[in-house]
Design a protein around this motif. Structure first.
Motif, PDB file in Angstrom:
ATOM      1  N   MET B   1       0.836  -1.200   0.000  1.00 27.48           N
ATOM      2  CA  MET B   1       0.000   0.000   0.000  1.00 27.48           C
ATOM      3  C   MET B   1       0.864   1.241   0.000  1.00 27.48           C
ATOM      4  O   MET B   1       1.945   1.247   0.550  1.00 27.48           O
ATOM      5  N   LEU B   2       0.377   2.304  -0.598  1.00 26.74           N
ATOM      6  CA  LEU B   2       1.154   3.543  -0.651  1.00 26.74           C
ATOM      7  C   LEU B   2       0.895   4.377   0.578  1.00 26.74           C
ATOM      8  O   LEU B   2      -0.227   4.541   1.005  1.00 26.74           O
ATOM      9  N   HIS B   3       1.942   4.886   1.140  1.00 30.18           N
ATOM     10  CA  HIS B   3       1.784   5.799   2.261  1.00 30.18           C
ATOM     11  C   HIS B   3       2.279   7.155   1.827  1.00 30.18           C
ATOM     12  O   HIS B   3       3.122   7.259   0.946  1.00 30.18           O
ATOM     13  N   GLY B   4       1.767   8.187   2.467  1.00 26.20           N
ATOM     14  CA  GLY B   4       2.314   9.512   2.187  1.00 26.20           C
ATOM     15  C   GLY B   4       1.920  10.013   0.819  1.00 26.20           C
ATOM     16  O   GLY B   4       0.950   9.576   0.223  1.00 26.20           O
ATOM     17  N   LYS B   5       2.651  10.938   0.326  1.00 27.86           N
ATOM     18  CA  LYS B   5       2.257  11.606  -0.899  1.00 27.86           C
ATOM     19  C   LYS B   5       2.803  10.871  -2.110  1.00 27.86           C
ATOM     20  O   LYS B   5       3.912  10.382  -2.113  1.00 27.86           O
ATOM     21  N   LEU B   6       1.989  10.844  -3.135  1.00 29.07           N
ATOM     22  CA  LEU B   6       2.450  10.233  -4.373  1.00 29.07           C
ATOM     23  C   LEU B   6       2.973  11.328  -5.277  1.00 29.07           C
ATOM     24  O   LEU B   6       2.303  12.301  -5.544  1.00 29.07           O
ATOM     25  N   CYS B   7       4.209  11.235  -5.771  1.00 31.65           N
ATOM     26  CA  CYS B   7       4.735  12.198  -6.728  1.00 31.65           C
ATOM     27  C   CYS B   7       5.072  11.470  -8.005  1.00 31.65           C
ATOM     28  O   CYS B   7       5.340  10.278  -7.990  1.00 31.65           O
ATOM     29  N   GLU B  92      -2.575  -5.934  -9.316  1.00 25.70           N
ATOM     30  CA  GLU B  92      -3.860  -6.457  -8.845  1.00 25.70           C
ATOM     31  C   GLU B  92      -4.675  -5.421  -8.114  1.00 25.70           C
ATOM     32  O   GLU B  92      -5.890  -5.514  -8.039  1.00 25.70           O
ATOM     33  N   GLU B  93      -3.976  -4.479  -7.501  1.00 24.15           N
ATOM     34  CA  GLU B  93      -4.696  -3.478  -6.737  1.00 24.15           C
ATOM     35  C   GLU B  93      -5.346  -2.468  -7.670  1.00 24.15           C
ATOM     36  O   GLU B  93      -4.787  -2.108  -8.687  1.00 24.15           O
ATOM     37  N   GLY B  94      -6.509  -1.998  -7.297  1.00 21.00           N
ATOM     38  CA  GLY B  94      -7.194  -1.021  -8.120  1.00 21.00           C
ATOM     39  C   GLY B  94      -6.708   0.379  -7.796  1.00 21.00           C
ATOM     40  O   GLY B  94      -6.471   0.694  -6.630  1.00 21.00           O
ATOM     41  N   ILE B  95      -6.518   1.187  -8.823  1.00 19.28           N
ATOM     42  CA  ILE B  95      -6.137   2.590  -8.614  1.00 19.28           C
ATOM     43  C   ILE B  95      -7.275   3.470  -9.109  1.00 19.28           C
ATOM     44  O   ILE B  95      -7.771   3.286 -10.222  1.00 19.28           O
ATOM     45  N   VAL B  96      -7.686   4.385  -8.266  1.00 18.13           N
ATOM     46  CA  VAL B  96      -8.689   5.365  -8.686  1.00 18.13           C
ATOM     47  C   VAL B  96      -8.201   6.726  -8.229  1.00 18.13           C
ATOM     48  O   VAL B  96      -7.867   6.903  -7.060  1.00 18.13           O
ATOM     49  N   PHE B 180      -6.202   5.844   1.071  1.00 15.06           N
ATOM     50  CA  PHE B 180      -6.489   7.119   0.407  1.00 15.06           C
ATOM     51  C   PHE B 180      -5.338   8.063   0.687  1.00 15.06           C
ATOM     52  O   PHE B 180      -4.993   8.285   1.849  1.00 15.06           O
ATOM     53  N   SER B 181      -4.739   8.610  -0.384  1.00 15.25           N
ATOM     54  CA  SER B 181      -3.603   9.517  -0.200  1.00 15.25           C
ATOM     55  C   SER B 181      -3.799  10.782  -1.015  1.00 15.25           C
ATOM     56  O   SER B 181      -4.489  10.762  -2.032  1.00 15.25           O
ATOM     57  N   PRO B 182      -3.163  11.875  -0.581  1.00 15.67           N
ATOM     58  CA  PRO B 182      -3.234  13.098  -1.399  1.00 15.67           C
ATOM     59  C   PRO B 182      -2.510  12.853  -2.708  1.00 15.67           C
ATOM     60  O   PRO B 182      -1.414  12.271  -2.708  1.00 15.67           O
ATOM     61  N   PHE B 183      -3.117  13.248  -3.825  1.00 15.68           N
ATOM     62  CA  PHE B 183      -2.475  13.093  -5.124  1.00 15.68           C
ATOM     63  C   PHE B 183      -1.883  14.437  -5.536  1.00 15.68           C
ATOM     64  O   PHE B 183      -2.596  15.432  -5.611  1.00 15.68           O
ATOM     65  N   ILE B 184      -0.538  14.419  -5.787  1.00 18.43           N
ATOM     66  CA  ILE B 184       0.134  15.664  -6.143  1.00 18.43           C
ATOM     67  C   ILE B 184       0.305  15.717  -7.646  1.00 18.43           C
ATOM     68  O   ILE B 184       0.889  14.822  -8.257  1.00 18.43           O
ATOM     69  N   GLY B 192      -6.000  16.084  -5.881  1.00 14.35           N
ATOM     70  CA  GLY B 192      -7.055  15.087  -5.759  1.00 14.35           C
ATOM     71  C   GLY B 192      -6.683  14.034  -4.743  1.00 14.35           C
ATOM     72  O   GLY B 192      -5.792  14.239  -3.906  1.00 14.35           O
ATOM     73  N   VAL B 193      -7.377  12.930  -4.822  1.00 14.57           N
ATOM     74  CA  VAL B 193      -7.158  11.829  -3.880  1.00 14.57           C
ATOM     75  C   VAL B 193      -6.830  10.573  -4.670  1.00 14.57           C
ATOM     76  O   VAL B 193      -7.542  10.212  -5.612  1.00 14.57           O
ATOM     77  N   PHE B 194      -5.721   9.937  -4.265  1.00 14.00           N
ATOM     78  CA  PHE B 194      -5.289   8.706  -4.900  1.00 14.00           C
ATOM     79  C   PHE B 194      -5.792   7.544  -4.051  1.00 14.00           C
ATOM     80  O   PHE B 194      -5.498   7.464  -2.857  1.00 14.00           O
ATOM     81  N   THR B 195      -6.572   6.675  -4.655  1.00  9.37           N
ATOM     82  CA  THR B 195      -7.132   5.550  -3.896  1.00  9.37           C
ATOM     83  C   THR B 195      -6.530   4.247  -4.388  1.00  9.37           C
ATOM     84  O   THR B 195      -6.472   4.004  -5.593  1.00  9.37           O
ATOM     85  N   LEU B 196      -6.114   3.413  -3.433  1.00 11.13           N
ATOM     86  CA  LEU B 196      -5.624   2.091  -3.778  1.00 11.13           C
ATOM     87  C   LEU B 196      -6.612   1.081  -3.195  1.00 11.13           C
ATOM     88  O   LEU B 196      -6.910   1.117  -2.011  1.00 11.13           O
ATOM     89  N   LEU B 197      -7.125   0.201  -4.025  1.00 10.99           N
ATOM     90  CA  LEU B 197      -8.155  -0.735  -3.576  1.00 10.99           C
ATOM     91  C   LEU B 197      -7.636  -2.162  -3.585  1.00 10.99           C
ATOM     92  O   LEU B 197      -7.032  -2.610  -4.549  1.00 10.99           O
ATOM     93  N   GLN B 198      -7.894  -2.867  -2.487  1.00  7.41           N
ATOM     94  CA  GLN B 198      -7.486  -4.272  -2.407  1.00  7.41           C
ATOM     95  C   GLN B 198      -8.734  -5.125  -2.176  1.00  7.41           C
ATOM     96  O   GLN B 198      -9.451  -4.918  -1.204  1.00  7.41           O
TER      97      GLN B 198
END
Lengths: 136, 437
Positions: B1-7, B92-96, B180-184, B192-198
């Motif tokens: 899973m992603l933590h923190g901000k995605l760049c 496999e994980e969903g990204i939205v 749910f992470s902040p999307f930069i 926006g918001v970066f969502t990773l779904l499992q």
């Protein structure tokens, strides 16, 4: 102690242990091992109390209770449910239909059952304080 | 899973590549040599031709460089682009990605598969419409303040992870763990918001099967246990006068074992009900002191048999009513008192209810002067199946589940349960219950 009790219970060993203890106390015991004969006896004979198992083959206890309560004569007989399920929804429905109480069999040793039945005949109130908790 | 901000960052820094520099270097060396020869009038060429050659060298050199740079840039970004794309498509994980206006802007194939939607159905839609998350208790995540993870992330710039979320797709329920992470965006700001779904539906199905099985088994087991206990009681009673005392004792031991088995089955059933969230406590304002008095009365005979004192200590000031399920809390109190009596050979068991004015809870305590709990066992007391291995009374009915169940039930009441103990001195169990406002 001239009370006549009908026990409708399909598990023969449970039937035997409870009947034996009730008979020892002096009550007259009649038994039925399935829903059909149980209902038949309930409607056509007179009893002072009916102990009714919920999980019966063919008919379930709630349906039998409903039929008993529809019958003018039989509806006057107090009915106590016997159950090992402890499902709150089932018990609630039974009370709504007019059952006087219920017994959680796993927690009721034969002498404990007899004590509750005797209390009921004396006070008219059945102590349904269960010891497990009920599933909602 | 992603933590923190995605760049978005460059993963393909390749460092100095000598081979790449060689070709232009060779060209320029030749060009400089030719230019030098021409300017020094060494070669037998007239002025016009000389000018044309010099111009040609410059133009060709410039074009050559432009083309090389272009190709280099394309080469550099091509692997970077294709790695990102491959990862995006393959995981496999969903990204939205949902933009700051709540519109779904990006999804990957896995997300479409998990959410059971097509690209057209989800893109440019409001996230609340196409991803209607519900929590474990069946409440919508987007109703009520403070629950919506998308709004929380946009507001606080902090990531969130939520487990056991549910999506209802007709007859099916999809279970999801999501982060749910902040999307930069490219401009360095949160767009926006970066969502990773499992998708954890399969795991949940297995878990449910397991719990359902335990419930079914617990019920099926009750039938033979009912008659075993019934027969044992009858035999013990009816052979009092005729059987050898030692035989009666054996029958009594059999009865204790049967009781213990019944206890275990009841506890397993309770645990299964709790973990399947099938328990809805019926909270009503109650006088806790009355409840405690009843429990103490029930245990007086047992305590007296062991020579122990059992009593209730009441506060001088009155205790407010607490929100309590009248069927569940007595079981916890009974369990704690039974344990206290079991583990104490002399002294007392003292039960109390304490309230400090201004506090929001009443704290119930069960204090014994028994053998106490070893320090290393204390952190584990409320774990499933944990039993302190010490000398227990013969025929003890312990199952290792009582305290675990107590903890879960107290938590369902929004209370807390804890223990203090000193080996050789005694143990006190405390639990708090919220007062009825």
């Amino acid at each position: 102690m001239d009370k006549k009790i009908l026990i409708i219970e399909d598990e023969p060993f449970i039937l035997e242990t409870y009947s034996r203890e009730l008979e020892k106390t002096g009550y007259q015991i009649d038994t039925a091992v399935d829903g059909t004969s149980g209902l038949d006896k309930s409607l056509n004979q007179e009893y002072d109390l009916i102990l009714l198992d919920i999980m019966l083959p063919e008919m379930n206890g709630i349906d039998i209770l409903r039929e008993i309560k529809k019958n003018e004569k039989a509806s006057k007989t107090p009915v106590i449910l016997l159950t090992n399920l402890g499902q709150e929804s089932v018990v609630d429905e039974a009370f709504k239909l007019g059952a006087q109480g219920y017994i959680l069999k796993i927690n009721a040793l034969p002498t404990q059952l007899v004590k509750r039945v005797s209390e009921f005949f004396e006070t008219g109130k059945f102590n349904s304080e269960d010891i497990g908790f009920l599933e909602s | 899973m992603l933590h923190g901000k995605l760049c978005v960052y460059n993963e393909n820094y390749q460092g100095m590549n000598i081979k790449r520099l060689l070709l232009p270097l060779v060209f320029w060396i030749i060009a400089i040599v030719v230019a030098a020869l021409l300017s020094l009038n060494i070669l037998p060429i007239n002025n016009d031709l000389r000018t044309m050659i010099m111009a040609g060298i410059v133009i060709f050199g410039a074009l050559f460089h432009i083309i090389t740079l272009f190709l280099a840039q394309k080469a550099k970004s091509a692997p970077q682009m294709s790695i990102s794309n491959s990862v995006f498509d393959a995981i496999e994980e969903g990204i939205v990605i949902v933009n700051a206006d709540g519109i779904v802007s990006v999804t990957n194939p896995a997300a479409l598969s998990i959410l059971k939607l097509t690209h057209e159905e989800i893109i440019n839609q409001d996230y609340r419409k196409v991803i209607p998350f519900f929590n474990e208790s069946g409440d919508s995540l987007y109703i009520g303040t403070g629950n919506d993870p998308y709004q929380e992330v946009l507001k606080t710039n902090q990531s969130q992870q939520l487990k056991n979320l549910q999506l209802y797709k007709g007859e099916e329920t999809v279970y999801i763990n999501a982060s749910f992470s902040p999307f930069i965006g490219a401009n360095g700001k949160v767009t926006g918001v970066f969502t990773l779904l499992q998708d954890i539906t399969e795991e949940q199905a297995l878990e449910k099967m397991k719990l359902d099985f335990v419930a079914m088994a617990a019920h099926e087991l009750r039938t033979p246990m009912t008659s075993i206990r019934g027969y044992l009681e009858i035999l013990i009673n009816e052979t009092q006068d005729t059987a050898k005392p030692e035989h009666i004792k054996l029958l009594q031991h059999a009865m204790l074992s049967a009781d213990r088995l019944v206890n275990l089955m009841n506890n397993l059933l309770s645990v299964s009900q709790i973990e399947r969230h099938k328990l809805q406590p019926n909270l009503t304002p109650t006088d806790i002191v009355d409840l405690l008095k009843t429990s103490i009365q029930n245990f007086k005979p047992e305590a007296e048999e062991k020579g122990l004192m059992i009593e209730l200590v009441e506060q001088k000031t009155s205790t407010p009513q607490v929100l309590v399920d009248k069927k569940l809390i007595p079981q916890i109190v009974d369990n704690l008192i039974a344990n206290a009596i079991s583990y104490t050979t002399k002294g007392s068991v003292v039960v109390g209810a304490a309230y400090q004015p201004g506090s929001k809870t009443v704290v119930v305590s069960v204090k014994d002067t028994g053998q106490g709990i070893p320090v290393e066992a204390l952190p584990h007391m409320f774990q499933k199946f944990y039993r302190v291995s010490s000398l227990l009374e013969q025929g003890s009915k312990g199952t290792g589940l009582g305290l675990y169940i107590a903890k879960k039930l107290i938590e369902l009441h929004n209370g807390r349960i804890w223990v203090e103990s000193a080996e050789g001195k005694g143990t006190t169990f405390y639990f708090s219950l919220p007062i009825a406002e």
